[in-house]
Design an enzyme around this catalytic site. Structure first.
Site, PDB file in Angstrom:
ATOM      1  N   GLU A  88      37.493  32.487  -1.795  1.00 19.82           N
ATOM      2  CA  GLU A  88      37.385  33.634  -0.903  1.00 19.82           C
ATOM      3  C   GLU A  88      36.169  34.478  -1.271  1.00 19.82           C
ATOM      4  O   GLU A  88      35.960  35.560  -0.710  1.00 19.82           O
ATOM      5  CB  GLU A  88      38.648  34.485  -0.940  1.00 19.82           C
ATOM      6  CG  GLU A  88      38.938  35.130  -2.292  1.00 19.82           C
ATOM      7  CD  GLU A  88      40.099  36.107  -2.236  1.00 19.82           C
ATOM      8  OE1 GLU A  88      39.845  37.292  -1.968  1.00 19.82           O
ATOM      9  OE2 GLU A  88      41.247  35.683  -2.459  1.00 19.82           O
ATOM     10  N   CYS A 122      43.766  33.781  -1.775  1.00 19.07           N
ATOM     11  CA  CYS A 122      44.015  32.955  -2.965  1.00 19.07           C
ATOM     12  C   CYS A 122      44.604  31.588  -2.649  1.00 19.07           C
ATOM     13  O   CYS A 122      44.903  30.824  -3.571  1.00 19.07           O
ATOM     14  CB  CYS A 122      44.946  33.707  -3.916  1.00 19.07           C
ATOM     15  SG  CYS A 122      44.320  35.323  -4.415  1.00 19.07           S
ATOM     16  N   HIS A 254      51.237  31.618  -8.491  1.00 18.54           N
ATOM     17  CA  HIS A 254      50.012  32.404  -8.356  1.00 18.54           C
ATOM     18  C   HIS A 254      50.259  33.730  -9.052  1.00 18.54           C
ATOM     19  O   HIS A 254      51.307  34.367  -8.859  1.00 18.54           O
ATOM     20  CB  HIS A 254      49.679  32.636  -6.882  1.00 18.54           C
ATOM     21  CG  HIS A 254      48.637  33.701  -6.678  1.00 18.54           C
ATOM     22  ND1 HIS A 254      47.369  33.580  -7.191  1.00 18.54           N
ATOM     23  CD2 HIS A 254      48.689  34.908  -6.052  1.00 18.54           C
ATOM     24  CE1 HIS A 254      46.668  34.661  -6.886  1.00 18.54           C
ATOM     25  NE2 HIS A 254      47.457  35.481  -6.199  1.00 18.54           N
TER      26      HIS A 254
END
Length: 470
Positions: A88, A122, A254
């Site tokens: 990103e 993400c 994550h």
């Protein structure tokens, strides 16, 4: 029924991680930011935060991790048939990071490589990974290996969120006969339109963040993926025990910050409990039998009860996956795969063989998936070059690299963040950051010309490289 023509045991053959050679101590950052003691270290569960000077960008991170993986595993650039980057961190609205990486492959004459960049906060690395696995299991596969790269630099404006930054890159070599095998038909996905974290200002590295909403979205996505994933496990006959927490040896998430991961383990226990309250009827959870998911995201009593009840599971099955998250911070797309690396370096080959991992990937905006893999015994692999022991050996320097990093004071960290803010996308520009402290084999930015064209160089590597054959 599985297609008998599918390649067998498709998964991760080798994995490499890169992180910056400098960090700021979170305990000292608390003092510098004049926040309450323990806000970052206890409240968020963070110890150190890796960061980049103006000498490193997403291109250099990805160049470094790819070349290091190729060299360590003694493979040829010509053996790669697909390369996809999840990120990103956007330096150009048109030209992909993948095209920058092609300069590594051109000396070997390999320009026939599928794949491109994949972007959604993400989650981009996970999408790239799924695409690589799907390519190998499709009629498009030409017999070569796939390379998945996840890389990002997470920086925030001065304020409450800056301490949750980080930086790094992970490269994964994907193919059949792998020691880390993705479980087929065991993948759950939840996607939704929401503005919890986004980057509408193309001139800035900083995101727009709604912190409370972001936590709610993360936990809601986890709930939805849990529901779908458990059903798929049951349908595939791969549900071990009577709950999801009993069905795997490791749970990898994550990690925006480590404390949220611990809360996520508690959230899995809550979901297990609500699915079958009789499983946990004698541990003080009875009062929560009738709660609704949507009423519990910020219910402190519920959160505390399930965090306490899940302490042992967290300590045994998830805490070992948080080494890099705790020491580096949020790497964005590589975060969940940094958790995988942490798990691999925390266990012996004998302990890993036969174990099973469940992974949860989340990207704001939002996109999320839960999936699983099992780790095979090296004695059963058809390709000994990519055995579990070889994969482990390739990660043998991770802990020593963490120890060799240079600590930077909070005032110097703040100065370097200000420098990045002022020079982001500046052209022409000559970076000011030091080169001497970079790890061997690190690519770094040397200049940006008046047309925004970036030039890179590489610190000397201690071993020879090039177009080596397997």
């Amino acid at each position: 029924m599985e297609n008998p023509e599918w390649p067998k045991d498709v998964g991760i053959l080798a994995i490499e991680v890169y992180f910056p050679s400098q960090y700021v101590d979170q305990d000292k950052l608390e003092d510098f930011d004049q926040v309450s003691k323990g806000k970052y270290t206890v409240g968020l569960g963070q110890a150190k935060m890796g960061f980049c000077s103006d000498r490193e960008d997403v291109h250099s991170l990805c160049l470094t991790v790819v070349q290091n993986l190729i060299v360590k595993n003694n493979i040829s650039y010509s053996d790669i048939g697909r390369l996809e980057v999840g990120t990103e961190t956007i330096l150009d609205k048109s030209k992909s990071v993948k095209t920058v990486l092609m300069q590594l492959f051109e000396p070997c004459g390999n320009t026939c490589i599928e794949g491109i960049d994949t972007t959604n906060a993400c989650y981009g690395g996970t999408s790239a990974l799924f695409n690589a696995v799907n390519w190998i299991e499709s009629s498009s596969w030409d017999g070569r290996l796939a390379l998945v790269v996840a890389g990002d630099i997470a920086v925030y404006a001065t304020g409450n969120a800056r301490c949750t930054g980080g930086a790094g890159a992970v490269a994964m070599l994907i193919g059949p006969g792998a020691p880390l095998v993705f479980d087929r038909k065991c993948r759950a996905t939840h996607m939704q339109h929401v503005y919890d974290f986004y980057k509408p200002d193309m001139a800035s590295e900083y995101p727009m963040v709604d912190g409370r909403l972001s936590i709610q979205c993360y936990l809601h996505a986890l709930d939805r993926c849990y529901e779908i994933f458990v059903k798929k496990l049951q349908d595939a006959g791969k549900m071990k025990g009577s709950s999801l927490l009993d069905s795997a040896d490791a749970f990898i998430f994550h990690s925006p910050y480590c404390k949220l991961v611990q809360k996520s383990v508690a959230r899995l226990l809550l979901n297990d409990f609500l699915s079958n309250p009789h499983l946990h009827g004698n541990n003080g959870l009875d009062t929560f039998r009738s709660v609704k998911h949507e009423d519990t995201y910020f219910d402190k009593a519920c959160e505390s009860a399930f965090m306490k009840a899940s302490e042992d599971v967290f300590r045994q099955k998830t805490q070992p996956t948080l080494l890099l998250a705790n020491q580096i911070g949020n790497m964005y797309t590589p975060s969940v795969y940094g958790g995988l690396v942490s798990y691999l370096v925390s266990r012996s080959t004998e302990e890993l063989a036969g174990s099973r991992c469940v992974l949860f990937s989340y990207g704001s905006g939002l996109a999320s998936s839960m999936f699983s893999m099992h780790i095979t015994s090296s004695s059963t692999l058809p390709n000994n070059h990519f055995s579990l022991q070889c994969l482990k050996d390739g990660l043998g320097d991770v802990k020593s690299r963490l120890d060799r990093r240079k600590e930077v004071s909070p005032p110097e960290f703040n100065r370097l963040m200000k420098l990045r803010e002022e020079t982001h996308h500046k052209a022409p520009y000559v970076p000011q950051g030091e080169i001497d402290g970079l790890f061997p084999g690190t690519w770094y930015l040397t200049s940006v010309d008046d047309k925004h064209r970036r030039q890179y160089a590489r610190t000397p590597l201690q071993v020879s490289d090039g177009c080596t054959a397997v």
